[in-house]
Scaffold this motif. Structure first.
Motif: not given
Lengths: 260, 326
Positions: B11-26
């Motif tokens: 959002r507004l050029g910044e990655i959201r924390d949820i993306t990093l959390e999903m990448l961790w689980k993936a």
């Protein structure tokens, strides 16, 4: 402005001890009170406010048993013009896919400008029926809506995003909007109001009239088991008489350096 | 199954924390079951976001287009549905956020894939996928499985997985172009607005006393305000209080309000919906006061007082004032 509002009756579970039923697929409901889902209460109020401003009709729909008519009567008392219940037997055999198939099949034959659902239902917490209905109907949509203005055949909506940000959009009608709590202040409904609304039309349709195959309604998600939250360490409970509890409270605050 | 898709939220050029959390689980699933992690990054001028996650995925599929500058569920749906058809991933992870919850159900209808929302854990046992969810405001947990094994859509609750990098990956970048003009899109983005601007910034407070639905009536809020004042702290609240218009939005703690990080957070009559708990993960110590011993807030709090807040709060206030007088 013709608006269809999809509503659901849910058990009131706040400050109530819940117990898992014998099949471990749901909770025991015989001791629970039931209410109109909180989000849906805001949705029906918003529909009535728009009707008061722009004219038109408000129709409330639910998929459920005769007992679920209680929430439809509430919607009628709030100001909906008519209500529809789809009799579908044991509703717990459907998942959100099935419910949205049924709702969209009924709504499809209506003249409507807007369809409202709540963002979520308090019981299953799935939050997907609204957008699924929109996709089934092939109409525009917005989620988490906290403000609506109608202008020139379009809806100007504000969607609530995380962290105190709102997203303002312009959406061509017809559209489905999933309504978030706090969008308005739902009106009070008296027992007398509900009695008076008894004259309004409440139509019952049977699932078999809709021509949806069992295949289309078969659930894609299966609840294997429900259970009480796993035990965790949780909070250290302060015990004793109120004075002792208050002393412990102050001691904690002092230790954490906020009593200075 | 050979691949997990993670839909990148930004959002507004910044990655959201949820993306990093999903990448961790993936990444964790990929380690255990030798899957590939593919991040789907749709946006405009997103190279810095791709850089951030380049060591967390095996592949990043990027579509850079001005029309993708802001999230749009219709466009996302069409592009992702196409990618799903191409690669047939076994799992597609999407954030259980305002945007994710607009996209995922539409994508489920579009692809015919099963969808489970607001998942707090994902497990594979003997090749069978099961997710854990909560129902009834967190008072009941459920395990959910799926009727089809072709592929599943899951939305993931924010804050349940770490934001850390897991494993050692080097992403292959795949740039893709899609003819977006063919996608019918009748929702126009206008602007972002601040919904929680105000004079008081509770995010800066060292001590917060927060009031929730358990307060019952608007006029009772003064009771909690007095405790906050006695403690030289600030008054804040949970969502139902703002929904009822009893306190302004800028005092709301939670995922749709403010995230706070006081040394001490006192929660009065707050049951502890996960959206609220997401706002207090930065709090040093949490003290909860609630009459329902089963309220989820007690699972998140360090200390708890079980009882009638109308009896307890005045006693606490008196004790605080007495202690201050020395």
């Amino acid at each position: 402005m013709d608006i269809v509002v999809c509503v659901k009756r849910v058990p009131l579970t706040e400050e109530v001890d819940l117990a898992v039923d014998e099949h471990k697929k749901g909770i025991k409901k015989d001791q629970l009170a039931f209410v109109l889902n909180d989000w849906d209460n805001y949705a029906i109020e918003e529909a009535i406010l728009l009707k008061e401003k722009h004219g038109g009709t408000v129709t409330a729909i639910t998929v459920g048993s005769e007992e679920d008519e209680e929430v439809l009567r509430r919607c009628l008392a709030m100001g909906a013009d008519r209500a529809i219940r789809i009799e579908a037997g044991d509703v717990s055999r459907f998942d959100s896919f099935g419910i949205s198939k049924i709702l969209s099949r009924v709504v499809k034959d209506f003249p409507f400008d807007l369809v409202f659902t709540g963002v979520l239902a308090d019981d299953d917490y799935c939050g997907m029926v609204g957008m699924m209905v929109a996709e089934e109907l092939g109409i525009n949509h917005a989620n988490m809506v906290i403000a609506i203005e109608i202008e020139n055949g379009k809806a100007r909506t504000t969607s609530e995003l995380e962290g105190g940000l709102g997203e303002v959009s312009s959406i061509a009608l017809p559209a489905l909007l999933a309504i978030q709590t706090g969008i308005n202040e739902p009106r009070y409904v008296s027992i007398l109001g509900i009695r008076k609304a008894a004259k309004k039309e409440l139509k019952v349709m049977d699932l078999s009239e809709l021509g949806i195959s069992d295949e289309e309604l078969s659930p894609r998600t299966i609840i294997e088991e429900v259970y009480l939250p796993p035990e965790t360490e949780g909070a250290q409970i302060l015990t004793g008489d109120p004075d002792k509890i208050a002393s412990d409270f102050v001691e904690i605050l002092t230790k954490k350096g906020v009593m200075g | 199954m050979s691949e997990v898709f993670v839909i990148v939220e930004h959002r507004l050029g910044e990655i959201r924390d949820i993306t990093l959390e999903m990448l961790w689980k993936a990444g964790e699933l990929a380690q255990e079951h030798s899957y590939n992690v593919t991040a789907i990054l749709l946006g405009h001028e997103v190279s810095s976001i791709a850089e951030t996650i380049s060591d967390r995925a095996d592949k990043i599929i990027i579509s850079d287009d001005e029309q993708l500058k802001n999230f749009n569920a219709d466009i996302y749906k069409e592009i992702i549905a196409g990618l799903i058809e191409e690669s047939k991933p076994g799992l597609i992870l999407i954030g259980n956020t305002a945007w994710g919850m607009e996209l995922a159900p539409c994508l489920a209808v579009r692809t015919g894939f099963p969808l489970a929302t607001d998942c707090i854990d994902i497990t594979f046992k003997d090749g069978k996928l099961t997710v854990q969810r909560q129902m009834f405001s967190g008072k009941i947990f459920s395990n959910v499985s799926f009727s089809s094994s072709a592929g599943c859509l899951l939305t993931i609750r924010s804050g349940v997985f770490p934001k850390d990098r897991i494993g050692d990956r080097q992403a292959q970048i795949v740039q893709r172009e899609f003819s977006l003009k063919e996608i019918p899109q009748k929702k126009d983005f206008i602007e972002f607005v601040e919904t929680a601007a105000g004079d008081v910034d509770i995010a800066q407070a060292e001590l917060l006393v927060s009031v929730g639905r358990g307060i019952g009536e608007e006029e009772n809020i003064s009771l909690v305000r007095e405790l906050a004042e006695a403690l030289n702290g600030l008054l804040s609240c949970s969502r139902p209080i703002v929904d009822k218009n009893w306190l302004p939005k800028y005092l709301q703690v939670g995922s749709s309000g403010k995230s706070v990080n006081p040394k001490v957070y006192v929660a009065v009559g707050i049951s502890g919906a996960f959206q609220h708990l997401q706002g207090i993960t930065g709090a040093g110590t949490v003290i909860a006061i609630n009459k329902d011993p089963k309220a989820p807030i007690f699972r998140a709090a360090d200390y708890g007082i079980v009882g009638d807040l109308f009896k307890i709060i005045p006693v606490l206030k008196e004790k605080v004032l007495e202690t201050r007088k020395g």
